[in-house]
Design a protein around this motif. Structure first.
Motif, PDB file in Angstrom:
ATOM      1  N   TRP A  67       0.693  -1.037   0.321  1.00  0.00           N
ATOM      2  CA  TRP A  67      -0.019  -0.071  -0.501  1.00  0.00           C
ATOM      3  C   TRP A  67       0.814   1.275  -0.120  1.00  0.00           C
ATOM      4  O   TRP A  67       1.533   1.259   0.700  1.00  0.00           O
ATOM      5  CB  TRP A  67      -0.600   0.414   1.148  1.00  0.00           C
ATOM      6  N   PHE A  68       0.634   2.544  -0.981  1.00  0.00           N
ATOM      7  CA  PHE A  68       1.790   3.286  -0.441  1.00  0.00           C
ATOM      8  C   PHE A  68       1.314   4.372   0.560  1.00  0.00           C
ATOM      9  O   PHE A  68       2.422   4.799   0.811  1.00  0.00           O
ATOM     10  CB  PHE A  68       0.725   4.401  -1.968  1.00  0.00           C
ATOM     11  N   LYS A  69      -0.310   3.901   0.849  1.00  0.00           N
ATOM     12  CA  LYS A  69      -0.355   4.406   2.215  1.00  0.00           C
ATOM     13  C   LYS A  69      -1.609   3.690   2.089  1.00  0.00           C
ATOM     14  O   LYS A  69      -2.253   3.497   2.730  1.00  0.00           O
ATOM     15  CB  LYS A  69      -1.629   5.594   1.897  1.00  0.00           C
ATOM     16  N   LYS A  70      -1.619   3.681   4.273  1.00  0.00           N
ATOM     17  CA  LYS A  70      -2.553   2.241   4.870  1.00  0.00           C
ATOM     18  C   LYS A  70      -3.936   3.004   4.643  1.00  0.00           C
ATOM     19  O   LYS A  70      -3.813   4.749   4.554  1.00  0.00           O
ATOM     20  CB  LYS A  70      -2.149   1.834   6.632  1.00  0.00           C
ATOM     21  N   TRP A  71      -4.914   2.374   5.213  1.00  0.00           N
ATOM     22  CA  TRP A  71      -5.822   3.077   5.518  1.00  0.00           C
ATOM     23  C   TRP A  71      -6.108   3.358   6.710  1.00  0.00           C
ATOM     24  O   TRP A  71      -5.456   3.395   7.713  1.00  0.00           O
ATOM     25  CB  TRP A  71      -6.951   1.628   5.245  1.00  0.00           C
ATOM     26  N   ASP A  72      -7.401   4.315   6.935  1.00  0.00           N
ATOM     27  CA  ASP A  72      -7.705   4.610   8.257  1.00  0.00           C
ATOM     28  C   ASP A  72      -9.263   3.560   8.651  1.00  0.00           C
ATOM     29  O   ASP A  72      -8.454   3.700  10.272  1.00  0.00           O
ATOM     30  CB  ASP A  72      -8.393   5.882   7.978  1.00  0.00           C
ATOM     31  N   LYS A  73      -9.550   3.054   7.857  1.00  0.00           N
ATOM     32  CA  LYS A  73     -10.606   2.066   8.947  1.00  0.00           C
ATOM     33  C   LYS A  73     -10.855   1.020   7.678  1.00  0.00           C
ATOM     34  O   LYS A  73     -10.727   0.914   6.746  1.00  0.00           O
ATOM     35  CB  LYS A  73     -11.878   2.810   8.632  1.00  0.00           C
ATOM     36  N   VAL A  74     -10.616  -0.606   8.082  1.00  0.00           N
ATOM     37  CA  VAL A  74     -11.124  -1.316   7.652  1.00  0.00           C
ATOM     38  C   VAL A  74     -12.202  -1.631   7.181  1.00  0.00           C
ATOM     39  O   VAL A  74     -12.436  -2.318   5.656  1.00  0.00           O
ATOM     40  CB  VAL A  74     -10.373  -2.586   8.803  1.00  0.00           C
TER      41      VAL A  74
ATOM     42  N   ASN B 160      -2.686   0.390  -5.682  1.00  0.00           N
ATOM     43  CA  ASN B 160      -2.546  -0.544  -7.304  1.00  0.00           C
ATOM     44  C   ASN B 160      -2.538  -1.681  -7.029  1.00  0.00           C
ATOM     45  O   ASN B 160      -1.479  -2.617  -7.289  1.00  0.00           O
ATOM     46  CB  ASN B 160      -1.755   0.380  -7.939  1.00  0.00           C
ATOM     47  N   ILE B 161      -3.530  -2.368  -7.705  1.00  0.00           N
ATOM     48  CA  ILE B 161      -3.541  -4.452  -7.801  1.00  0.00           C
ATOM     49  C   ILE B 161      -2.576  -4.245  -8.815  1.00  0.00           C
ATOM     50  O   ILE B 161      -2.236  -5.772  -8.457  1.00  0.00           O
ATOM     51  CB  ILE B 161      -4.865  -4.423  -8.122  1.00  0.00           C
ATOM     52  N   SER B 162      -2.318  -3.699  -9.902  1.00  0.00           N
ATOM     53  CA  SER B 162      -1.415  -3.514 -10.680  1.00  0.00           C
ATOM     54  C   SER B 162      -0.170  -3.786 -10.463  1.00  0.00           C
ATOM     55  O   SER B 162       0.871  -4.838 -10.607  1.00  0.00           O
ATOM     56  CB  SER B 162      -1.954  -3.159 -12.335  1.00  0.00           C
ATOM     57  N   TYR B 163       0.033  -2.657  -9.461  1.00  0.00           N
ATOM     58  CA  TYR B 163       1.795  -2.891  -9.539  1.00  0.00           C
ATOM     59  C   TYR B 163       1.903  -3.808  -7.626  1.00  0.00           C
ATOM     60  O   TYR B 163       2.472  -4.415  -7.722  1.00  0.00           O
ATOM     61  CB  TYR B 163       1.309  -1.505  -8.319  1.00  0.00           C
ATOM     62  N   ASN B 164       0.965  -4.444  -6.967  1.00  0.00           N
ATOM     63  CA  ASN B 164       1.128  -5.281  -6.670  1.00  0.00           C
ATOM     64  C   ASN B 164       0.957  -6.566  -7.268  1.00  0.00           C
ATOM     65  O   ASN B 164       1.794  -8.187  -6.900  1.00  0.00           O
ATOM     66  CB  ASN B 164      -0.629  -6.246  -5.871  1.00  0.00           C
ATOM     67  N   CYS B 165       0.927  -7.059  -8.369  1.00  0.00           N
ATOM     68  CA  CYS B 165       0.375  -7.799  -9.393  1.00  0.00           C
ATOM     69  C   CYS B 165       2.086  -8.601 -10.134  1.00  0.00           C
ATOM     70  O   CYS B 165       2.659  -9.508 -10.408  1.00  0.00           O
ATOM     71  CB  CYS B 165      -0.608  -8.390 -10.478  1.00  0.00           C
ATOM     72  N   LEU B 166       2.734  -6.811 -10.496  1.00  0.00           N
ATOM     73  CA  LEU B 166       3.785  -7.223 -11.244  1.00  0.00           C
ATOM     74  C   LEU B 166       5.283  -6.138 -10.553  1.00  0.00           C
ATOM     75  O   LEU B 166       5.756  -7.164  -9.892  1.00  0.00           O
ATOM     76  CB  LEU B 166       3.401  -6.499 -12.674  1.00  0.00           C
TER      77      LEU B 166
ATOM     78  N   CYS C  63      -4.850  -1.991 -17.845  1.00  0.00           N
ATOM     79  CA  CYS C  63      -5.560  -0.116 -17.590  1.00  0.00           C
ATOM     80  C   CYS C  63      -5.813  -0.458 -16.107  1.00  0.00           C
ATOM     81  O   CYS C  63      -5.859   0.529 -16.091  1.00  0.00           O
ATOM     82  CB  CYS C  63      -7.527  -1.711 -17.695  1.00  0.00           C
ATOM     83  N   ALA C  64      -5.783  -1.458 -15.065  1.00  0.00           N
ATOM     84  CA  ALA C  64      -5.577  -1.260 -13.608  1.00  0.00           C
ATOM     85  C   ALA C  64      -4.504  -0.216 -13.383  1.00  0.00           C
ATOM     86  O   ALA C  64      -4.555   0.870 -12.428  1.00  0.00           O
ATOM     87  CB  ALA C  64      -5.459  -2.614 -12.845  1.00  0.00           C
ATOM     88  N   ARG C  65      -2.945  -0.559 -14.751  1.00  0.00           N
ATOM     89  CA  ARG C  65      -1.967   0.148 -13.870  1.00  0.00           C
ATOM     90  C   ARG C  65      -2.532   1.985 -13.792  1.00  0.00           C
ATOM     91  O   ARG C  65      -2.037   3.184 -13.329  1.00  0.00           O
ATOM     92  CB  ARG C  65      -0.936  -0.707 -14.813  1.00  0.00           C
ATOM     93  N   ILE C  66      -3.339   1.760 -14.952  1.00  0.00           N
ATOM     94  CA  ILE C  66      -3.551   3.653 -15.191  1.00  0.00           C
ATOM     95  C   ILE C  66      -4.981   4.192 -14.784  1.00  0.00           C
ATOM     96  O   ILE C  66      -5.296   4.822 -14.577  1.00  0.00           O
ATOM     97  CB  ILE C  66      -3.025   3.396 -16.797  1.00  0.00           C
TER      98      ILE C  66
ATOM     99  N   SER D 183       4.311   5.950 -15.675  1.00  0.00           N
ATOM    100  CA  SER D 183       4.040   5.751 -14.463  1.00  0.00           C
ATOM    101  C   SER D 183       2.798   5.346 -14.554  1.00  0.00           C
ATOM    102  O   SER D 183       1.851   5.378 -14.698  1.00  0.00           O
ATOM    103  CB  SER D 183       4.244   7.578 -13.987  1.00  0.00           C
ATOM    104  N   LEU D 184       2.656   4.664 -13.088  1.00  0.00           N
ATOM    105  CA  LEU D 184       1.149   4.125 -12.430  1.00  0.00           C
ATOM    106  C   LEU D 184       0.363   5.217 -11.689  1.00  0.00           C
ATOM    107  O   LEU D 184       0.389   6.177 -11.410  1.00  0.00           O
ATOM    108  CB  LEU D 184       1.414   2.336 -11.803  1.00  0.00           C
ATOM    109  N   GLU D 185      -0.726   4.990 -11.912  1.00  0.00           N
ATOM    110  CA  GLU D 185      -1.871   6.064 -11.399  1.00  0.00           C
ATOM    111  C   GLU D 185      -2.245   4.928  -9.968  1.00  0.00           C
ATOM    112  O   GLU D 185      -2.590   4.111  -9.422  1.00  0.00           O
ATOM    113  CB  GLU D 185      -3.060   5.801 -11.572  1.00  0.00           C
ATOM    114  N   LYS D 186      -1.671   6.039  -8.718  1.00  0.00           N
ATOM    115  CA  LYS D 186      -2.039   5.810  -7.596  1.00  0.00           C
ATOM    116  C   LYS D 186      -4.025   5.573  -7.117  1.00  0.00           C
ATOM    117  O   LYS D 186      -4.374   6.345  -6.808  1.00  0.00           O
ATOM    118  CB  LYS D 186      -1.206   6.494  -6.258  1.00  0.00           C
ATOM    119  N   MET D 187      -4.634   4.270  -7.010  1.00  0.00           N
ATOM    120  CA  MET D 187      -5.578   4.530  -6.469  1.00  0.00           C
ATOM    121  C   MET D 187      -5.838   4.282  -5.195  1.00  0.00           C
ATOM    122  O   MET D 187      -5.872   3.696  -4.546  1.00  0.00           O
ATOM    123  CB  MET D 187      -6.118   3.012  -6.653  1.00  0.00           C
ATOM    124  N   ASP D 188      -7.243   5.058  -4.868  1.00  0.00           N
ATOM    125  CA  ASP D 188      -7.967   4.835  -3.849  1.00  0.00           C
ATOM    126  C   ASP D 188      -8.211   3.714  -3.161  1.00  0.00           C
ATOM    127  O   ASP D 188      -8.771   2.954  -4.986  1.00  0.00           O
ATOM    128  CB  ASP D 188      -9.130   5.946  -3.288  1.00  0.00           C
TER     129      ASP D 188
END
Ligand code: 6R9
Length: 630
Positions: free
Chosen positions: A50-57, A75-81, A151-154, A248-253
């Motif tokens: 995670w680029f930033k951890k969650w506030d709430k589960v 970003n799920i693609s970041y975690n996959c690759l 797609c997921a990456r961007i 560059s990848l998109e950081k996703m909420d």
């Protein structure tokens, strides 16, 4: 519960299987997950990046719009690759592919990452931005995986349409999602023939006006129409500077959309189920790890199609999140001979095979000799999904394929659930035909019409009482349909649409759908889609579709048609109608039979009573028919 005293026919896992498994004590895990539900999922989420951890589960402040890992950035693609390219897995095979014609390709994590970045840059150059929808329509080729990850990456939302669907199904999905980009292959090999995907897409694009760019993957090589200014060959773009390896990848909420996937429901048009980057990632990662017990050295094969949820979760995302080596096969199981699957298991040393009962029944028909010609000793675990597995098929799979040493993971779940919901793990005692019990911590129930739990062994509706990370977030653009379909029958309970029986050991036995969904060879179709295809033919006034039991397919489609004045019944017309459904919806929806009738049983308010048609066809009592029109 004492697992030593189970009722009925029980298969206990061997010491060898248990000693290798991640989870050796299911009861203990279930107890922990039940009592510490959020902590259970939080620990699993912590195994990912995670680029930033969650506030709430879990945020359940706006039920039934549950949110998971809110405030988290990933970003799920970041975690996959990307994650794996920074470890010892950099040169490990991520994907092994075999084409039906014998072509092969392999991708290391490094290579899959490189191809994904290049592809993502092409999408960016076409103006695709975070939140845009991209429709993908291909066969089982590596590019479908790469396109999804790109797609997921961007941050684009992919909408994969199964390659077995046809013109109208594709057109309506493109239009509903408002996709500006379509990624398609020229064709797909299937049982030695070419499915002309690009040609089908061309026809679909004439019916919907949203698509501006079409990326064409060359697979089968026949000549295709390329519309100037709209259509481009992917391989040509991949050689241009625009397809740079740096992307560059998109950081996703955590709650940002990852994909939509259309599926059939009760009445009306197919609906798009929405899944997100955060919760879906945690759910697919954890469920695959525990259930198929992924280890570093495993070669895992999910024989589904990436165009269905099983492929999304357990060919693409789950295996890559786990850093596994995933195998993908393009064609038919019996091409050119019924030993094709077994030959590939031997050739690649597959350890885990996950498929559908219909495929098992289909291969069973050819006899054991085809299986026994091959050394399948690499297999450790087997899996089943899509429909109930009948005990005969279970036993054949267990004995002939698994040589009585591979437990079968019969996983019950849905497009909407994103991940396995009722499933064994390798250490769990099995009963042929039962998916055993819910995934640890998840509360499910069997209820009657009023929402009250029924007694052991009584049939009832299957409901889910706890939210889970990879749950459907909504129906795309239709929050109301999401609420009505899943949450309105019983407040606080998610309605699955399945009927089920739970035995005295708490094991679930799925009976089947109780709505207008028909599972044909494990594929989910709606009566409405088939009926509207029939009615779109000039000869048809009204149509009704039902599913009836079929030895190999599980269910087959039977239809009843009222002709318009001026048309008369003929075998030629019936064949034309079958072809019409195949052309509009897809070959999987082609009716087994079309019966021309003068009238259809309807309620006084005009709704077709499919239940009555079904009972009649099966020679059964139709039950309560008090609402039947005179
Ligand atoms: C994953 C998938 C969902 C419906 C579901 C149920 C049936 C799936 C099953 C099963 C019995 C299993 N189903 N797995 N029935 N045993 N192991 O198939 O998703 O296409 O959305 O279909 O499939 O009826 O409600 P989807």
């Amino acid at each position: 519960m004492n697992s030593n005293k189970l009722n009925g026919e029980v298969y206990y896992p061997s010491e060898e299987v248990i000693s290798k498994a991640h989870i050796k004590d299911w009861e203990q895990l279930n107890e922990f997950a039940t009592n510490n539900y959020e902590k259970f999922w939080e620990d699993l989420a912590n195994e990912l990046h995670w680029f930033k951890k969650w506030d709430k589960v879990l945020d359940d402040s706006n039920k039934p719009f549950f949110k998971w890992f809110t405030g988290g950035i990933t970003n799920i693609s970041y975690n996959c690759l990307d994650v794996h390219t920074k470890t010892h897995r950099r040169n490990k095979l991520a994907l092994i592919w075999e084409g039906e014609n014998g072509d092969t390709k392999t991708y290391s994590y490094f290579a899959l990452h490189r191809e994904t970045c290049k592809f993502a840059n092409i999408l960016k150059s076409l103006g695709v931005q975070k939140g845009d929808r991209v429709t993908i329509y291909m066969g089982r080729v590596p590019e479908i995986v790469i396109a999804m990850l790109a797609c997921a990456r961007i941050g684009a939302i992919h909408s994969v349409v199964y390659g077995g669907f046809s013109v109208e199904s594709l057109a309506e999905r493109i239009e509903d999602s408002n996709s500006k980009v379509l990624i398609v292959a020229d064709g797909a090999y299937q049982r030695g023939k070419i499915v002309p995907l690009k040609q089908i897409a061309d026809e679909a694009l004439q019916r919907c006006g949203t698509v501006e760019h079409v990326l064409v993957v060359k697979r089968t090589g026949q000549e295709v129409n390329m519309e100037f200014g709209r259509d481009m060959w992917l391989h040509e773009l991949m050689n241009l500077p625009v397809a740079s390896r740096e992307c560059s990848l998109e950081k996703m909420d955590a709650e940002d959309p990852l994909f939509i996937l259309y599926t059939s429901g009760t009445t009306g048009k197919p609906k798009a189920i929405l899944h997100t980057h955060g919760g879906y990632m945690v759910g697919t990662y954890a469920s695959l790890k525990y259930v198929f017990d992924i280890h570093e050295e495993d070669r895992y094969w999910c024989a589904a199609d990436p165009g269905w949820i099983t492929g999304h979760s357990y060919i693409v995302y789950g295996p890559l999140l786990n850093g596994a080596t995933s195998f993908l096969y393009e064609g038919a199981p019996n091409f050119p001979y019924p030993n094709r699957w077994w030959a590939m298991i031997e050739k690649y040393g597959i350890n885990i095979l996950y498929t559908a009962p219909t495929a098992i029944r289909g291969l069973m028909r050819f006899g054991e000799a085809w299986v026994n010609r091959h050394d399948l000793s690499s297999l450790r675990l087997l899996g089943s999904v899509g429909e109930p597995i009948n005990p005969e098929a279970w036993k054949w799979y267990y004995k002939v394929v698994g040589k009585e040493k591979c437990p079968i993971m019969d996983t019950w779940w849905q497009t909407e659930t994103g991940m396995f919901m009722i499933t064994p793990m390798p250490c769990v005692p099995l009963k042929p035909g039962s998916g055993t019990r819910p995934f640890p911590g998840i509360q499910m129930d069997v209820v009657d019409e009023n929402g009250n739990s029924v007694k052991a062994n009584e049939e009832g509706f299957l409901v889910i009482k706890t939210p889970w990370p990879s749950m459907i977030r909504t129906v795309w653009n239709d929050d109301e349909r999401y609420i009505n379909q899943y949450w309105s029958k019983y407040p606080g309970m998610y309605l699955t649409g399945d009927s089920v029986r739970r035995d005295e050991d708490g094991y679930y036995w799925i009976i089947g759908r109780v709505d207008d969904v028909i599972k044909v060879s494990g594929y989910r179709l709606g009566t409405a889609e088939i009926e509207s295809a029939l009615v779109s033919h000039p000869a048809v006034a009204e149509a009704a579709a039902i599913g009836l039991p079929h030895e190999i397919k599980g269910n087959a489609i039977y239809t009843f048609v009222i002709l318009k004045n001026g048309f008369t019944k003929s075998t030629q017309l019936i064949e034309e109608l079958r072809q019409h459904v195949s052309h509009e919806v897809g070959p999987i929806a082609k009716p087994e039979s079309i019966e021309i009738v003068d009238s259809l049983p309807k309620t006084r308010s005009g709704k077709i009573m499919r239940r009555v048609l079904k009972a009649r066809a099966l020679g059964q009592d139709p039950g309560n028919i008090s609402t039947l029109e005179e």
